[in-house]
Design a protein around this motif. Structure first.
Motif, mmCIF file in Angstrom:
data_model
loop_
_atom_site.group_PDB
_atom_site.id
_atom_site.type_symbol
_atom_site.label_atom_id
_atom_site.label_comp_id
_atom_site.label_asym_id
_atom_site.label_seq_id
_atom_site.Cartn_x
_atom_site.Cartn_y
_atom_site.Cartn_z
ATOM 1 N N SER A 1 0.850 -1.194 0.000
ATOM 2 C CA SER A 1 0.000 0.000 0.000
ATOM 3 C C SER A 1 0.880 1.236 0.000
ATOM 4 N N LEU A 2 0.279 2.383 -0.246
ATOM 5 C CA LEU A 2 1.035 3.624 -0.175
ATOM 6 C C LEU A 2 1.570 3.835 1.240
ATOM 7 N N GLN A 3 2.789 4.264 1.316
ATOM 8 C CA GLN A 3 3.433 4.551 2.607
ATOM 9 C C GLN A 3 2.568 5.466 3.457
ATOM 10 N N GLU A 4 2.015 6.500 2.844
ATOM 11 C CA GLU A 4 1.263 7.512 3.587
ATOM 12 C C GLU A 4 -0.027 6.980 4.190
ATOM 13 N N ARG A 5 -0.504 5.828 3.716
ATOM 14 C CA ARG A 5 -1.755 5.270 4.227
ATOM 15 C C ARG A 5 -1.544 4.272 5.354
ATOM 16 N N THR A 6 -0.297 3.934 5.647
ATOM 17 C CA THR A 6 -0.037 2.939 6.689
ATOM 18 C C THR A 6 0.964 3.418 7.740
ATOM 19 N N THR A 7 2.033 4.062 7.322
ATOM 20 C CA THR A 7 3.126 4.426 8.226
ATOM 21 C C THR A 7 2.763 5.638 9.086
ATOM 22 N N ASN A 8 3.132 5.591 10.355
ATOM 23 C CA ASN A 8 2.926 6.716 11.261
ATOM 24 C C ASN A 8 4.081 7.719 11.147
ATOM 25 N N PHE A 9 3.795 8.976 11.420
ATOM 26 C CA PHE A 9 4.815 10.019 11.286
ATOM 27 C C PHE A 9 6.011 9.793 12.194
ATOM 28 N N SER A 10 5.824 9.032 13.285
ATOM 29 C CA SER A 10 6.910 8.830 14.237
ATOM 30 C C SER A 10 8.113 8.137 13.599
ATOM 31 N N GLU A 11 7.864 7.246 12.630
ATOM 32 C CA GLU A 11 8.986 6.602 11.932
ATOM 33 C C GLU A 11 9.825 7.638 11.181
ATOM 34 N N MET A 12 9.158 8.578 10.547
ATOM 35 C CA MET A 12 9.862 9.621 9.808
ATOM 36 C C MET A 12 10.536 10.612 10.758
ATOM 37 N N TYR A 13 9.885 10.855 11.892
ATOM 38 C CA TYR A 13 10.469 11.786 12.852
ATOM 39 C C TYR A 13 11.763 11.212 13.435
ATOM 40 N N LEU A 14 11.819 9.915 13.635
ATOM 41 C CA LEU A 14 13.061 9.294 14.105
ATOM 42 C C LEU A 14 14.199 9.558 13.125
ATOM 43 N N GLU A 15 13.857 9.568 11.832
ATOM 44 C CA GLU A 15 14.865 9.757 10.788
ATOM 45 C C GLU A 15 15.225 11.228 10.599
ATOM 46 N N TYR A 16 14.209 12.105 10.563
ATOM 47 C CA TYR A 16 14.430 13.503 10.179
ATOM 48 C C TYR A 16 14.377 14.484 11.341
ATOM 49 N N GLY A 17 13.748 14.094 12.448
ATOM 50 C CA GLY A 17 13.673 14.970 13.607
ATOM 51 C C GLY A 17 12.905 16.250 13.329
ATOM 52 N N GLU A 18 13.392 17.345 13.899
ATOM 53 C CA GLU A 18 12.694 18.629 13.797
ATOM 54 C C GLU A 18 12.682 19.190 12.376
ATOM 55 N N GLU A 19 13.468 18.605 11.476
ATOM 56 C CA GLU A 19 13.460 19.050 10.079
ATOM 57 C C GLU A 19 12.236 18.560 9.323
ATOM 58 N N LEU A 20 11.533 17.555 9.846
ATOM 59 C CA LEU A 20 10.468 16.899 9.092
ATOM 60 C C LEU A 20 9.394 17.871 8.613
ATOM 61 N N ILE A 21 8.776 18.590 9.544
ATOM 62 C CA ILE A 21 7.680 19.490 9.166
ATOM 63 C C ILE A 21 8.172 20.634 8.276
ATOM 64 N N PRO A 22 9.274 21.325 8.623
ATOM 65 C CA PRO A 22 9.761 22.395 7.739
ATOM 66 C C PRO A 22 10.069 21.911 6.312
ATOM 67 N N GLU A 23 10.592 20.695 6.182
ATOM 68 C CA GLU A 23 10.889 20.179 4.849
ATOM 69 C C GLU A 23 9.604 19.917 4.065
ATOM 70 N N LEU A 24 8.575 19.424 4.745
ATOM 71 C CA LEU A 24 7.284 19.235 4.074
ATOM 72 C C LEU A 24 6.686 20.580 3.672
ATOM 73 N N ILE A 25 6.759 21.545 4.560
ATOM 74 C CA ILE A 25 6.279 22.890 4.251
ATOM 75 C C ILE A 25 7.007 23.438 3.018
ATOM 76 N N LYS A 26 8.273 23.168 2.924
ATOM 77 C CA LYS A 26 9.094 23.685 1.831
ATOM 78 C C LYS A 26 8.741 23.051 0.488
ATOM 79 N N HIS A 27 8.427 21.768 0.477
ATOM 80 C CA HIS A 27 8.332 21.039 -0.783
ATOM 81 C C HIS A 27 6.916 20.741 -1.272
ATOM 82 N N LEU A 28 5.906 20.863 -0.402
ATOM 83 C CA LEU A 28 4.553 20.485 -0.816
ATOM 84 C C LEU A 28 3.802 21.688 -1.377
ATOM 85 N N ASN A 29 3.478 21.613 -2.661
ATOM 86 C CA ASN A 29 2.671 22.646 -3.313
ATOM 87 C C ASN A 29 1.297 22.054 -3.602
#
Length: 531
Positions: A492-520
């Motif tokens: 399935s699509l990653q976004e439909r199953t994976t929780n944000f905590s897995e990504m936060y472990l990888e990216y930390g406090e950069e996660l939300i700012p990077e999404l803000i930067k790249h999502l149009n």
């Protein structure tokens, strides 16, 4: 983060209905008001400005201030709350269930899309203010849909008895969930931040709605996000006239059903079918449908009954006890918010597209409907593996057997394509057909049967050769399936199953700012992000 974009249709994960909507197919024009293009927002602003009253703004702002009592908020959120009384302030809204610890990743993408669209609109229309709003689905009662999240292939679940609207559920038992989650997180700065976020939300707040508000505010408060709980007596009082019309005349049913039938006639799947009355009755531990029979009103599976005059009095006295279902919640939202655009997933937009005639009938402007951003996030290590396997981002979205077959054909030192043999066989049989024309149909049929048999034989041989090469190239096949399984858990699509905590472990406090930067949100394509 480097990024890549893929048309939604090429991912094969989105319905033809949504893809046709994004392509602005003429046959769907009657199902929406304005398509979400930047230039179209000016007319939407003027229409909403003329229809949304100052009184509604005052009630909205007062209710939100009360909801935020005791919550530490950013300067941006405070400014947005203050601005809602101004006639030049409008909202961009998304909604989501109160999933445990936000649920799947797309919770983040919905809100980032909403924040970014608000910023885009402010840049284009500087004389107006635009407030990003997250609508908490506090009145939902499908507890089984929200009582868990997935973390590294494991289901972290909250077990408790359910019943009634989930927003008022107490958080008892979540200390046990925290112990399990904490042990899975391990150590490290990012892990500790996640532990603190969970503790502060669920172990220091008594209601699920308050815990969810805390998390959303912690993650997005600095961007001015305003979080609203529709389960509010003063806000519902604004909706009383529409509920009364629903009870007396079944307005939504008579307007939505014909629209749904039109969608079905065009070959599209109908997402939700309306009931005759699209309202629930709320009380402690209860959220059940209201049913009308021969002039009397009943609450499903209870002994609660009213006459027509009695239920109208109950509505006037206690509007907080009346809860809109999926068909009427969009109208409730648009009645109490100065909203321009609703941002949601494909399933949400599919049922919104049944509603515009209903909105017209009650004289409420129908909002623009925008598909939220969708994202596949991959680490730099994963990206290098993909590059070594010479797999494109588009190919990653193929069904696994299709991906394997395609790559094996490409890397095999044997030509597994039997098309030349098929063409040669067809040429030979062409001569047989010429001969058959000189005899009778029985011989021609025999030739046809033999051609089909031999072509099927070639198909079988090609499949066996492909299977043999897959075994021979098992190392490459294993690495290919491994990386796809990492990025598409449970196929399935990653976004439909994976929780944000897995990504936060990888990216930390950069996660939300990077999404803000790249999502149009207006780009209209699936985004692949790499770090």
């Amino acid at each position: 983060m480097p990024s890549d974009c893929i048309p939604f249709r090429k991912t094969n994960y989105f319905s033809s209905f949504i893809c046709d909507y994004l392509d602005e197919k003429p046959e769907l024009k009657e199902f929406y008001h304005r398509f979400p293009k930047l230039d179209n927002f000016e007319d939407q602003i003027l229409e909403k400005q003329q229809s949304f009253s100052k009184e509604h703004r005052k009630v909205l702002q007062k209710s939100l201030v009360a909801q935020y009592e005791g919550v530490t908020i950013s300067t941006n959120t405070q400014e947005n709350l203050n601005s809602l009384t101004g006639e030049n302030t409008f909202t961009v809204t998304t909604g989501h269930q109160l999933n445990l610890f936000t649920g799947p990743l797309y919770f983040l993408y919905k809100i980032v899309s909403t924040i970014n669209l608000s910023n885009i609109l402010k840049e284009r229309y500087p004389d107006y203010d635009f407030v990003p709003v997250y609508w908490m689905a506090t009145e939902d009662h499908d507890f089984d849909e929200i009582n868990y999240f997935n973390f590294k292939g494991k289901k972290i679940q909250w077990n408790r008895s359910d019943g009634g609207a989930v927003g008022v559920f107490d958080t008892e038992g979540l200390d046990k969930v925290f112990e399990i989650f904490s042990s899975e997180l391990g150590a490290g700065r990012n892990a500790e931040r996640l532990k603190t976020l969970f503790q502060e939300a669920y172990l220091k707040h008594q209601k699920l709605s308050d815990a969810t508000r805390y998390i959303a505010n912690e993650l997005f408060g600095e961007y001015g996000l305003v979080i609203i709980d529709g389960d509010d007596k003063d806000l519902k009082r604004l909706f009383v006239p529409y509920v009364q019309r629903e009870l007396e005349a079944q307005v939504s049913y008579h307007n939505v059903l014909p629209k749904a039938e039109k969608l079905a006639a065009k070959g599209y799947k109908v997402q939700v079918n309306p009931r005759e009355i699209n309202m629930f009755y709320l009380s402690e531990g209860l959220r059940e449908r209201i049913i009308e029979k021969e002039g009397s009103y009943y609450v499903n599976d209870t002994d609660i009954t009213w006459s027509k005059s009695e239920i109208i009095k109950e509505l006037q006295d206690s509007p907080e006890r009346f809860s809109p279902n999926v068909m009427m919640r969009p109208l409730y939202q648009e009645v109490i918010l100065p909203n321009l655009c609703y941002i949601g997933g494909g399933g949400e937009l599919a049922y919104w597209l049944e509603l515009n005639d209903y909105f017209d009938s009650v004289e409420v402007p129908f909002p623009m409907l925008l598909l939220r951003n969708s994202v596949l996030m991959q680490t730099e290590k994963q990206a290098k593996k993909i590059e070594r396997l010479t797999v494109s981002n588009v190919e990653l979205f193929l069904k696994q057997h299709e991906l394997i077959n395609r790559k094996v054909r490409q890397i095999s030192d044997i030509d597994i394509n039997f098309n030349p043999q098929r063409e040669h066989l067809k040429e030979q049989f062409a001569g047989m057909y010429e001969l058959a024309e000189q005899t009778d149909n029985t011989f021609r049929n025999a030739v046809k049967a033999q051609e089909i048999k031999q072509l099927k034989g070639l198909d079988m041989l090609e499949k066996r050769l492909l299977k043999a090469q897959c075994l021979k190239l098992s190392d490459q096949v294993s690495r290919l399936t491994s990386i796809q399984n990492e990025l598409f858990p449970n196929y399935s699509l990653q976004e439909r199953t994976t929780n944000f905590s897995e990504m936060y472990l990888e990216y930390g406090e950069e996660l939300i700012p990077e999404l803000i930067k790249h999502l149009n949100p207006l780009k209209g394509e699936f985004i692949v992000l790499t770090k």
